[in-house]
Motif scaffolding. Structure first.
Motif, PDB file in Angstrom:
ATOM      1  N   PHE A 157      25.387  15.583  31.026  1.00 16.02           N
ATOM      2  CA  PHE A 157      24.346  15.645  30.092  1.00 16.02           C
ATOM      3  C   PHE A 157      24.038  14.158  29.224  1.00 16.02           C
ATOM      4  CE2 PHE A 157      23.942  19.981  30.510  1.00 16.02           C
ATOM      5  CZ  PHE A 157      23.107  20.445  29.524  1.00 16.02           C
ATOM      6  N   GLY A 158      24.853  13.207  29.861  1.00 13.76           N
ATOM      7  CA  GLY A 158      24.451  11.971  29.169  1.00 13.76           C
ATOM      8  C   GLY A 158      24.848  11.701  27.798  1.00 13.76           C
ATOM      9  N   ASP A 159      23.868  11.289  26.775  1.00 16.88           N
ATOM     10  CA  ASP A 159      24.007  10.930  25.509  1.00 16.88           C
ATOM     11  C   ASP A 159      24.337  12.348  24.679  1.00 16.88           C
ATOM     12  OD1 ASP A 159      24.082  10.049  23.097  1.00 16.88           O
ATOM     13  OD2 ASP A 159      22.097   9.177  22.909  1.00 16.88           O
ATOM     14  N   VAL A 160      25.686  12.798  24.465  1.00 18.29           N
ATOM     15  CA  VAL A 160      25.689  13.689  23.729  1.00 18.29           C
ATOM     16  C   VAL A 160      26.583  13.366  22.352  1.00 18.29           C
ATOM     17  CG1 VAL A 160      27.226  15.987  23.669  1.00 18.29           C
ATOM     18  CG2 VAL A 160      26.307  15.061  25.944  1.00 18.29           C
ATOM     19  N   ARG A 161      26.047  13.776  21.162  1.00 19.46           N
ATOM     20  CA  ARG A 161      26.608  13.517  19.902  1.00 19.46           C
ATOM     21  C   ARG A 161      27.324  14.815  19.495  1.00 19.46           C
ATOM     22  NH1 ARG A 161      23.231   8.849  18.267  1.00 19.46           N
ATOM     23  NH2 ARG A 161      22.469   8.173  20.202  1.00 19.46           N
ATOM     24  N   VAL A 162      28.262  14.544  18.352  1.00 22.19           N
ATOM     25  CA  VAL A 162      28.549  15.800  17.588  1.00 22.19           C
ATOM     26  C   VAL A 162      28.287  15.913  16.289  1.00 22.19           C
ATOM     27  CG1 VAL A 162      30.697  17.067  17.258  1.00 22.19           C
ATOM     28  CG2 VAL A 162      30.432  15.908  19.222  1.00 22.19           C
ATOM     29  N   ILE A 163      27.541  16.873  15.759  1.00 22.41           N
ATOM     30  CA  ILE A 163      27.145  17.013  14.330  1.00 22.41           C
ATOM     31  C   ILE A 163      27.575  18.520  13.984  1.00 22.41           C
ATOM     32  CG2 ILE A 163      25.536  17.175  12.631  1.00 22.41           C
ATOM     33  CD1 ILE A 163      23.797  15.032  14.410  1.00 22.41           C
ATOM     34  N   PRO A 164      28.676  18.546  13.335  1.00 29.29           N
ATOM     35  CA  PRO A 164      28.936  20.098  13.112  1.00 29.29           C
ATOM     36  C   PRO A 164      28.088  20.687  11.950  1.00 29.29           C
ATOM     37  CG  PRO A 164      30.785  18.712  12.652  1.00 29.29           C
ATOM     38  CD  PRO A 164      29.548  17.791  12.808  1.00 29.29           C
ATOM     39  N   PRO A 165      27.862  22.013  12.033  1.00 31.77           N
ATOM     40  CA  PRO A 165      26.809  22.727  11.207  1.00 31.77           C
ATOM     41  C   PRO A 165      27.254  22.604   9.764  1.00 31.77           C
ATOM     42  CG  PRO A 165      28.559  24.115  12.448  1.00 31.77           C
ATOM     43  CD  PRO A 165      28.878  22.797  13.082  1.00 31.77           C
ATOM     44  N   MET A 166      26.334  23.014   9.028  1.00 32.46           N
ATOM     45  CA  MET A 166      26.678  22.907   7.481  1.00 32.46           C
ATOM     46  C   MET A 166      26.880  24.148   6.720  1.00 32.46           C
ATOM     47  SD  MET A 166      22.907  21.968   5.570  1.00 32.46           S
ATOM     48  CE  MET A 166      23.578  22.995   4.326  1.00 32.46           C
ATOM     49  N   VAL A 167      27.558  24.112   5.824  1.00 28.13           N
ATOM     50  CA  VAL A 167      27.473  25.226   4.847  1.00 28.13           C
ATOM     51  C   VAL A 167      27.169  24.751   3.395  1.00 28.13           C
ATOM     52  CG1 VAL A 167      29.021  26.938   3.810  1.00 28.13           C
ATOM     53  CG2 VAL A 167      29.409  26.408   6.043  1.00 28.13           C
ATOM     54  N   PRO A 168      26.079  25.419   2.836  1.00 30.49           N
ATOM     55  CA  PRO A 168      25.652  25.001   1.489  1.00 30.49           C
ATOM     56  C   PRO A 168      26.565  25.415   0.473  1.00 30.49           C
ATOM     57  CG  PRO A 168      24.146  26.818   2.194  1.00 30.49           C
ATOM     58  CD  PRO A 168      25.268  26.323   3.462  1.00 30.49           C
ATOM     59  N   LEU A 169      27.531  24.646   0.228  1.00 31.47           N
ATOM     60  CA  LEU A 169      28.529  25.080  -0.765  1.00 31.47           C
ATOM     61  C   LEU A 169      28.418  25.611  -1.986  1.00 31.47           C
ATOM     62  CD1 LEU A 169      30.775  21.548  -0.016  1.00 31.47           C
ATOM     63  CD2 LEU A 169      31.012  23.980   1.001  1.00 31.47           C
ATOM     64  N   GLY A 170      27.142  25.283  -2.598  1.00 26.92           N
ATOM     65  CA  GLY A 170      26.652  26.092  -3.874  1.00 26.92           C
ATOM     66  C   GLY A 170      26.336  27.395  -3.719  1.00 26.92           C
ATOM     67  N   ARG A 340      38.819  26.440   2.378  1.00 26.54           N
ATOM     68  CA  ARG A 340      37.655  25.895   1.520  1.00 26.54           C
ATOM     69  C   ARG A 340      37.973  24.486   1.690  1.00 26.54           C
ATOM     70  NH1 ARG A 340      33.037  26.942  -1.091  1.00 26.54           N
ATOM     71  NH2 ARG A 340      32.392  25.417  -2.612  1.00 26.54           N
ATOM     72  N   ALA A 341      38.752  23.803   1.702  1.00 30.10           N
ATOM     73  CA  ALA A 341      39.058  22.371   2.042  1.00 30.10           C
ATOM     74  C   ALA A 341      38.534  21.747   3.119  1.00 30.10           C
ATOM     75  CB  ALA A 341      40.476  21.979   1.471  1.00 30.10           C
ATOM     76  N   ILE A 342      38.515  22.605   4.151  1.00 30.69           N
ATOM     77  CA  ILE A 342      38.004  21.994   5.531  1.00 30.69           C
ATOM     78  C   ILE A 342      36.648  21.896   5.665  1.00 30.69           C
ATOM     79  CG2 ILE A 342      38.573  23.950   6.857  1.00 30.69           C
ATOM     80  CD1 ILE A 342      39.303  22.147   9.214  1.00 30.69           C
ATOM     81  N   VAL A 343      35.879  23.010   4.943  1.00 21.75           N
ATOM     82  CA  VAL A 343      34.504  23.334   5.104  1.00 21.75           C
ATOM     83  C   VAL A 343      34.099  22.164   4.044  1.00 21.75           C
ATOM     84  CG1 VAL A 343      32.504  24.825   3.979  1.00 21.75           C
ATOM     85  CG2 VAL A 343      34.522  25.777   5.418  1.00 21.75           C
ATOM     86  N   GLU A 344      34.650  21.967   2.835  1.00 22.68           N
ATOM     87  CA  GLU A 344      34.100  20.822   2.177  1.00 22.68           C
ATOM     88  C   GLU A 344      34.213  19.427   2.831  1.00 22.68           C
ATOM     89  OE1 GLU A 344      36.525  21.139  -1.293  1.00 22.68           O
ATOM     90  OE2 GLU A 344      35.201  22.659  -2.406  1.00 22.68           O
ATOM     91  N   GLU A 345      35.332  19.314   3.427  1.00 24.02           N
ATOM     92  CA  GLU A 345      35.530  18.059   4.105  1.00 24.02           C
ATOM     93  C   GLU A 345      34.453  17.790   5.448  1.00 24.02           C
ATOM     94  OE1 GLU A 345      39.160  15.657   6.555  1.00 24.02           O
ATOM     95  OE2 GLU A 345      39.475  17.183   5.266  1.00 24.02           O
ATOM     96  N   SER A 346      34.537  18.643   6.149  1.00 27.38           N
ATOM     97  CA  SER A 346      33.800  18.556   7.519  1.00 27.38           C
ATOM     98  C   SER A 346      32.578  19.286   7.714  1.00 27.38           C
ATOM     99  CB  SER A 346      34.898  19.100   8.504  1.00 27.38           C
ATOM    100  OG  SER A 346      35.870  18.272   8.498  1.00 27.38           O
ATOM    101  N   PHE A 347      32.075  20.194   6.752  1.00 32.99           N
ATOM    102  CA  PHE A 347      30.777  21.129   7.127  1.00 32.99           C
ATOM    103  C   PHE A 347      30.130  21.031   5.705  1.00 32.99           C
ATOM    104  CE2 PHE A 347      34.349  22.678   9.837  1.00 32.99           C
ATOM    105  CZ  PHE A 347      33.796  22.480  10.986  1.00 32.99           C
ATOM    106  N   GLY A 348      30.166  20.009   4.970  1.00 37.42           N
ATOM    107  CA  GLY A 348      29.356  19.855   3.906  1.00 37.42           C
ATOM    108  C   GLY A 348      27.994  19.387   4.062  1.00 37.42           C
TER     109      GLY A 348
END
Length: 365
Positions: A157-170, A340-348
């Motif tokens: 697939f050539g140029d592959v980036r990684v952007i995790p999904p987000m969780v709106p913490l509020g 909760r901590a990993i969501v704040e750190e990696s999926f904010g």
């Protein structure tokens, strides 16, 4: 981030309307739409809008005829044709498409359908890895996890980036443990390998060992499925394995209330299949402070020790994990905090917005 005096114009290419039925592709597209206010987005809306979501307040809507907002074949065809027209008016196309049976053919038609403008393809998931050998990349590819990125790179697939999904913490605050009889929650689809049957068998294993809880199965149907009959099959299975306190529900609109009532999320599929590489419900549960027991699949490795994992397809081991967690309140507290901590750190949302904004700037330059 401009290509002229006006804001950049980006087409959000999805297989169904953004204000229609739930799906990982449209959920991801809605998050991008809300995260980048300086972009002029073009997106698909449902017409007539009988039961869909409220229309996003930004961007320009392109109407697709749809009775229920779900990605039925006629809706997917409309999306492809409308996307081919709208792409000519866009500076960038951002596709949110699961790699399913029809995707290889679409990928080969990409020059005809989308023209020469740059394309970003966020891949929510892959239905079957064998499809990758017949697929061409649409452009710059975005995976949700490092595990998926490795699979896509191995498939050229050539140029592959990684952007995790987000969780709106509020919108997903961390909540205290609910009172009363524990509720063990499964949320998923009526897929052959979706994990519901393993969740039932694992719950029965824990119940036979003395655990006291209520199992709730919140099942989402797919187009063409007989959800009533499939729900009856799950009830029959639950009774056959000896569960006495269980409930099979259909689609649940208020996921906030459902997760608030739960003590544990149980999600043990042998494969992910058509769901998002990291199902959004898993991240929402962790944000809410609900420990999760998951299959030991590669895409969940990014969650580290914030979750419990059991061998994929192993109902006995999964049931043992459930029993242990229900009997150890201090472990429950520790996992709730880690989740909760990993969501704040990696999926904010801030990290999500910054990564997509940087990618857009790069491609629009």
């Amino acid at each position: 981030m401009t290509v002229s005096a006006r804001p950049p114009r980006v087409l959000l290419l999805t297989s169904s309307p953004l204000d229609g039925a739930d799906g990982s592709d449209v959920a991801l597209a809605r998050d991008v739409l809300g995260a980048l206010p300086d972009i002029e987005f073009l997106w698909f809306s449902q017409w007539p809008g009988r039961r869909g979501r409220p229309l996003p307040p930004v961007g320009r809507a392109i109407a697709l005829w749809s009775g229920d907002g779900a990605p039925h074949a006629p809706v997917r065809l409309q999306a492809a044709l409308a996307g081919a027209v709208a792409a000519r008016r866009a500076d960038l196309v951002h596709a949110f498409l699961t790699i399913g049976r029809a995707f290889p053919a679409f990928s080969w038609l990409r020059p005809l359908m989308l023209g020469a403008r740059p394309v970003v393809h966020s891949v929510p998931g892959v239905m079957d890895s064998r499809l990758l050998a017949r697929t061409r990349p649409l452009g710059t590819t975005v995976a949700l996890t490092e595990s998926m990125a490795r699979r896509l790179r191995a498939a050229d697939f050539g140029d592959v980036r990684v952007i995790p999904p987000m969780v709106p913490l509020g919108r997903w605050p961390c909540l205290p443990r609910p009172e009363g009889v524990p509720v063990v929650l499964f949320v998923g689809h009526h897929d052959p390998h979706g994990g519901a049957a393993i969740a039932v068998e694992a719950a029965a294993e824990a119940a036979r060992a003395g655990a006291r809880f209520r199992l709730v199965l919140a099942m989402r149907g797919r187009p063409g499925q007989n959800t009533a009959a499939l729900g009856d099959e799950l009830r029959e299975l639950s009774g056959a394995v000896g569960l006495t306190d269980f409930e099979v529900r259909g689609y649940v609109e208020n996921m906030h209330a459902l997760l608030a009532s739960a003590h544990v999320l149980l999600f043990p599929p042998p494969v992910i299949g058509g769901k998002a590489d990291i199902p959004f419900t898993v991240l929402q549960a962790l944000a809410t402070g609900r420990p999760a027991i998951l299959s030991d699949l590669p895409q969940f490795a990014d969650l580290g020790d914030a979750v419990l994992r059991a061998p994929a397809g192993d109902a006995r081991r999964t049931g043992q994990q459930l029993l242990w967690l229900l009997e150890q309140p201090r472990v429950w507290d520790m996992l709730a905090e880690r989740g909760r901590a990993i969501v704040e750190e990696s999926f904010g949302p801030e990290r999500f917005a910054a990564q997509y904004a940087a990618l857009y700037r790069e491609l629009l330059a």
